[in-house]
Design a protein around this motif. Structure first.
Motif, mmCIF file in Angstrom:
data_model
loop_
_atom_site.group_PDB
_atom_site.id
_atom_site.type_symbol
_atom_site.label_atom_id
_atom_site.label_comp_id
_atom_site.label_asym_id
_atom_site.label_seq_id
_atom_site.Cartn_x
_atom_site.Cartn_y
_atom_site.Cartn_z
ATOM 1 N N THR A 462 51.342 66.522 0.361
ATOM 2 C CA THR A 462 52.252 65.407 0.093
ATOM 3 C C THR A 462 53.275 65.790 -0.965
ATOM 4 O O THR A 462 54.477 65.500 -0.840
ATOM 5 N N THR A 463 52.788 66.462 -1.996
ATOM 6 C CA THR A 463 53.691 66.887 -3.069
ATOM 7 C C THR A 463 54.739 67.874 -2.553
ATOM 8 O O THR A 463 55.932 67.775 -2.854
ATOM 9 N N LEU A 464 54.242 68.837 -1.741
ATOM 10 C CA LEU A 464 55.185 69.829 -1.205
ATOM 11 C C LEU A 464 56.197 69.172 -0.275
ATOM 12 O O LEU A 464 57.385 69.541 -0.269
ATOM 13 N N THR A 465 55.691 68.190 0.532
ATOM 14 C CA THR A 465 56.624 67.486 1.419
ATOM 15 C C THR A 465 57.670 66.738 0.609
ATOM 16 O O THR A 465 58.881 66.789 0.904
ATOM 17 N N THR A 466 57.172 66.043 -0.436
ATOM 18 C CA THR A 466 58.123 65.317 -1.301
ATOM 19 C C THR A 466 59.096 66.277 -1.967
ATOM 20 O O THR A 466 60.303 66.024 -2.033
ATOM 21 N N MET A 467 58.507 67.377 -2.475
ATOM 22 C CA MET A 467 59.371 68.369 -3.132
ATOM 23 C C MET A 467 60.371 68.971 -2.141
ATOM 24 O O MET A 467 61.528 69.240 -2.488
ATOM 25 N N LEU A 468 59.900 69.202 -0.886
ATOM 26 C CA LEU A 468 60.794 69.763 0.122
ATOM 27 C C LEU A 468 61.941 68.801 0.410
ATOM 28 O O LEU A 468 63.105 69.207 0.497
ATOM 29 N N GLU A 469 61.568 67.514 0.559
ATOM 30 C CA GLU A 469 62.621 66.529 0.805
ATOM 31 C C GLU A 469 63.588 66.467 -0.381
ATOM 32 O O GLU A 469 64.815 66.435 -0.205
ATOM 33 N N GLU A 472 65.635 69.574 -0.357
ATOM 34 C CA GLU A 472 66.704 69.515 0.638
ATOM 35 C C GLU A 472 67.850 68.653 0.122
ATOM 36 O O GLU A 472 69.032 69.018 0.234
ATOM 37 N N ALA A 473 67.460 67.503 -0.443
ATOM 38 C CA ALA A 473 68.518 66.636 -0.988
ATOM 39 C C ALA A 473 69.241 67.326 -2.131
ATOM 40 O O ALA A 473 70.477 67.265 -2.249
ATOM 41 N N GLU A 474 68.453 67.989 -2.979
ATOM 42 C CA GLU A 474 69.071 68.693 -4.107
ATOM 43 C C GLU A 474 69.936 69.850 -3.622
ATOM 44 O O GLU A 474 71.014 70.131 -4.190
ATOM 45 N N ARG A 475 69.446 70.507 -2.557
ATOM 46 C CA ARG A 475 70.231 71.628 -2.018
ATOM 47 C C ARG A 475 71.558 71.127 -1.459
ATOM 48 O O ARG A 475 72.602 71.761 -1.647
ATOM 49 N N GLU A 476 71.498 69.993 -0.761
ATOM 50 C CA GLU A 476 72.756 69.430 -0.254
ATOM 51 C C GLU A 476 73.680 69.061 -1.411
ATOM 52 O O GLU A 476 74.886 69.329 -1.367
ATOM 53 N N ARG A 481 78.169 70.486 -4.782
ATOM 54 C CA ARG A 481 78.669 70.913 -6.094
ATOM 55 C C ARG A 481 79.266 72.323 -6.040
ATOM 56 O O ARG A 481 80.300 72.604 -6.656
ATOM 57 N N LEU A 482 78.574 73.193 -5.303
ATOM 58 C CA LEU A 482 79.108 74.560 -5.179
ATOM 59 C C LEU A 482 80.462 74.570 -4.475
ATOM 60 O O LEU A 482 81.378 75.336 -4.833
ATOM 61 N N ALA A 483 80.557 73.691 -3.435
ATOM 62 C CA ALA A 483 81.855 73.619 -2.745
ATOM 63 C C ALA A 483 82.933 73.129 -3.696
ATOM 64 O O ALA A 483 84.053 73.668 -3.743
ATOM 65 N N ALA A 548 62.241 76.832 -6.443
ATOM 66 C CA ALA A 548 61.532 75.954 -7.376
ATOM 67 C C ALA A 548 62.394 74.760 -7.693
ATOM 68 O O ALA A 548 63.579 74.892 -7.948
ATOM 69 N N ALA A 549 61.771 73.591 -7.703
ATOM 70 C CA ALA A 549 62.538 72.373 -7.942
ATOM 71 C C ALA A 549 62.928 72.296 -9.400
ATOM 72 O O ALA A 549 62.070 72.236 -10.266
ATOM 73 N N PRO A 550 64.238 72.316 -9.746
ATOM 74 C CA PRO A 550 64.658 72.249 -11.139
ATOM 75 C C PRO A 550 64.605 70.819 -11.622
ATOM 76 O O PRO A 550 64.424 69.892 -10.848
#
Length: 656
Positions: A462-469, A472-476, A481-483, A548-550
């Motif tokens: 559950t934690t990994l799924t939450t972290m993945l979500e 993903e949101a953070e990556r977007e 931000r990178l763009a 790693a989730a910052p």
């Protein structure tokens, strides 16, 4: 087909049914009482022994000890268990009948010989004795009063206030239902207020636990009263044990009765032998008296014959003298002598007549004595026959008592055999119970471990799924931000190029001015190159794994702040929530890292907390961040926030 869970449930049910019996099996319930006297308590003494061992009281009181059985059972258990306890027996002698007073004197003598070191008999009313006790001082109160005692309910309410936090009241006779017997109703009313257990064999005995700090064994007995099957088994076990005590008293009574009958038979035998000797002596005396009477009668008859002859001679002599004429020449002296002889014979005749009458009187007296001796002999013979009949009856009773004793001995042997069998069954049941407990514990531990492992994996997933979500949101977000940064960089580069062109133009202008102003042949000056500062983002300090989730702020709060990192490392290492050993065993990648394997607390602060890693088995980082979004938004380490704020605010470190 049955599953493992079905077998576990079935084993759990069997264990639940058997557990109270095994937990209640104590050695004290198999003791035999030292004081064996007929009493209604006999069948409940094993339960009383067991109660003292389970309760371990420090102060005990018995109200009513004129019989002694209940109080002496408590004292026997205290001495045999080597308890540091004081026992008090309360008995007002003014209320005893003469027979009860005799029994109480025997109780006092037995008490002084055996239990005077730690027990005391108090001559007072139950109310006065309870008033002398401090509130909450008594652990065990045994009520041995008559069922029709006046104000007994008020007395028991008074006793409740004197009981301690482990206090227990024992009430006898709760199965007596005759008019005036109020103990059953009192027990039922107390059972509605306090935990209680009732034994139904004999006249019944009730145990009422007034205190709330009871030993575990006693709580097991009280809880067993709610299960009908277990309650019935307990009643049967204690009924058999109590029956053995009653049989021992009955055997002792029969043995004493047989001894008394034997003594009585021996006494009657001695009396019979003595009467026989007396009769024989009387018979010999009568026989001797008969011989003496016969001899005396012979002498009397000879005297009578002689007197008869003399009387005849006397009658014939005067006639002869009158018929014979006096001859010439006879002397008058001869006549006088003859007259004297006649007088002497007459006197002798009178004496013989008196002697004969005396002998006749003696004979009549001897005859009466003989008749009396015959009557006495007949009475003695009748008494002898009666004694013989009584002896035969007593011999028959003795034979019956001996038969009853043999029957009782056989019954006792049978009871002993049944008791040994019950003990063996109890030992076997206890062994099976222990094995079942061990198997159940092993199974329960395995199930708990498996359940915990599954829950832990599920939480991690559950934690990994939450972290993945979130990743993903953070990556977007980062991509956007990178763009934006790339666009800004392009604009900055164009501005820099324009600035460089302007600078080059200005430099060319300055160079032209210098060339114009400098004399010819002077060496050209070397201009310092301007190095543009790099605007690349600085890499996160100590990054270990990719993805790693910052923190929500985009960078570690410890970046560029080593003093804060040092303080928080000391904070979590000093707490019970972080375990370096557990952390390294749980996460082998950290243990294999060249730098963070030496300082696992630093890794958790900088990376592990945000990656969903746990500092120890009692703290769930992902759970804390998920259920405390303010912490996640603020970018704080979950354990640091919990120690500084969450613990005092009542926030939970993990889910149940």
């Amino acid at each position: 087909m049955p599953t493992f869970s079905d077998a576990a449930d079935r084993g759990s049910n069997e264990l639940t049914t058997a557990t109270p019996i095994g937990q209640l099996a104590h050695g004290s319930m198999f003791w035999q009482p030292d004081y064996l006297q007929p009493s209604a308590w006999l069948e409940h003494l094993p339960a009383l022994f067991w109660l003292v061992e389970a309760l371990q009281p420090s102060q005990c009181m018995t109200l009513g000890v004129h019989q002694g059985a209940a109080h002496f059972a408590v004292c026997q258990a205290v001495r045999r268990l080597r308890l540091e306890a004081r026992c008090y027996g309360v008995q007002p002698q003014s209320e005893l009948t003469p027979a009860e007073a005799d029994d109480y004197r025997a109780v006092q003598e037995y008490h002084a010989r055996h239990y005077g070191a730690f027990s005391q008999l108090i001559e007072a009313t139950p109310q006065a004795a309870l008033d002398q006790r401090a509130v909450g001082s008594l652990d065990l109160l045994v009520v041995n009063l008559a069922v029709d005692t006046p104000d007994i309910e008020a007395l028991i309410e008074q006793a409740v206030s004197r009981l301690s936090s482990r206090g227990v009241i024992v009430l006898p006779g709760i199965e007596r239902r005759e008019p005036g017997a109020r103990l059953r109703g009192i027990f039922e009313r107390l059972a509605q207020r306090y935990p209680a257990f009732g034994f139904v064999h004999g006249q019944g005995m009730g145990i009422v636990a007034v205190g709330d700090a009871l030993p575990a064994t006693l709580r097991t007995l009280l809880e067993a009263g709610d299960a009908p099957g277990t309650r019935q088994v307990l009643n049967e076990v204690f009924q058999r044990l109590g029956r053995s005590c009653a049989d021992a008293v009955e055997s002792q009574r029969a043995r004493r009765q047989a001894e008394q009958l034997a003594q009585e038979l021996e006494r009657l035998t001695r009396e019979h032998e003595q009467r026989g000797a007396e009769l024989e002596a009387t018979r010999q005396q009568l026989q001797e008296q008969g011989h003496s009477y016969a001899r005396e009668q012979g002498r009397l008859e000879a005297r009578l014959s002689m007197l008869q002859e003399m009387r005849e001679e006397e009658r014939s002599e005067p006639g002869r003298l009158r018929r014979q004429p006096e001859e010439p020449g006879e002397h008058p002296e001869e006549r006088a002598a003859l007259a004297n002889q006649v007088e002497a014979l007459t006197a002798e005749r009178d004496e013989a007549q008196a002697s004969l009458e005396a002998r006749f009187s003696e004979l009549a007296q001897l005859t009466r004595m003989l008749e009396e001796q015959r009557e006495s002999l007949e009475q003695a013979e009748a008494q002898r026959d009666q004694a013989r009949a009584e002896r035969e009856k007593r011999e028959q009773r003795l034979e019956e008592a001996e038969t009853a004793r043999e029957t009782m001995s056989q019954t006792l042997k049978q009871k002993d055999t049944e008791l040994d069998t019950a003990r063996q069954e109890a030992a076997t049941l206890k062994k099976q119970l222990e094995e079942a407990k061990a198997d159940h514990k092993t199974t329960a531990d395995a199930l708990a471990e498996a359940r915990y492992s599954v829950q832990e994996r599920f939480r991690e997933l559950t934690t990994l799924t939450t972290m993945l979500e979130e990743s993903e949101a953070e990556r977007e977000t980062q991509a956007e931000r990178l763009a934006e940064r790339a666009q800004e960089k392009e604009q900055e580069k164009e501005q820099e190029k324009e600035q460089e062109k302007e600078q080059e133009k200005e430099q060319e202008k300055e160079q032209e001015k210098k060339e114009t102003l400098e004399p010819a042949g002077a060496p050209a000056s070397t201009t310092g190159e301007t190095v543009a500062a790099s605007d690349k983002p600085e890499a996160a300090e100590g990054a270990l794994t990719e993805g790693a989730a910052p923190p929500a702020a985009g960078r570690s709060p410890y970046h560029g702040n080593p003093e804060r990192l040092k303080q928080d490392v000391a904070l979590i290492e000093a707490s019970e929530w972080f375990s370096a050993r557990w952390y390294l065993e749980r996460y082998p990648d950290i243990a294999n890292h060249s730098r963070f394997s030496q300082t696992p607390a630093a890794h958790y602060l900088m990376h592990g907390g945000y990656e969903g890693r746990n500092p120890g088995p009692a703290f769930d980082s992902a759970y804390y961040l998920k259920h405390n979004p303010d912490v996640r938004r603020g970018g704080a380490n979950p354990l640091v926030h919990f120690l500084n704020n969450g613990l005092s605010e009542g926030r939970r470190p993990r889910g149940e």
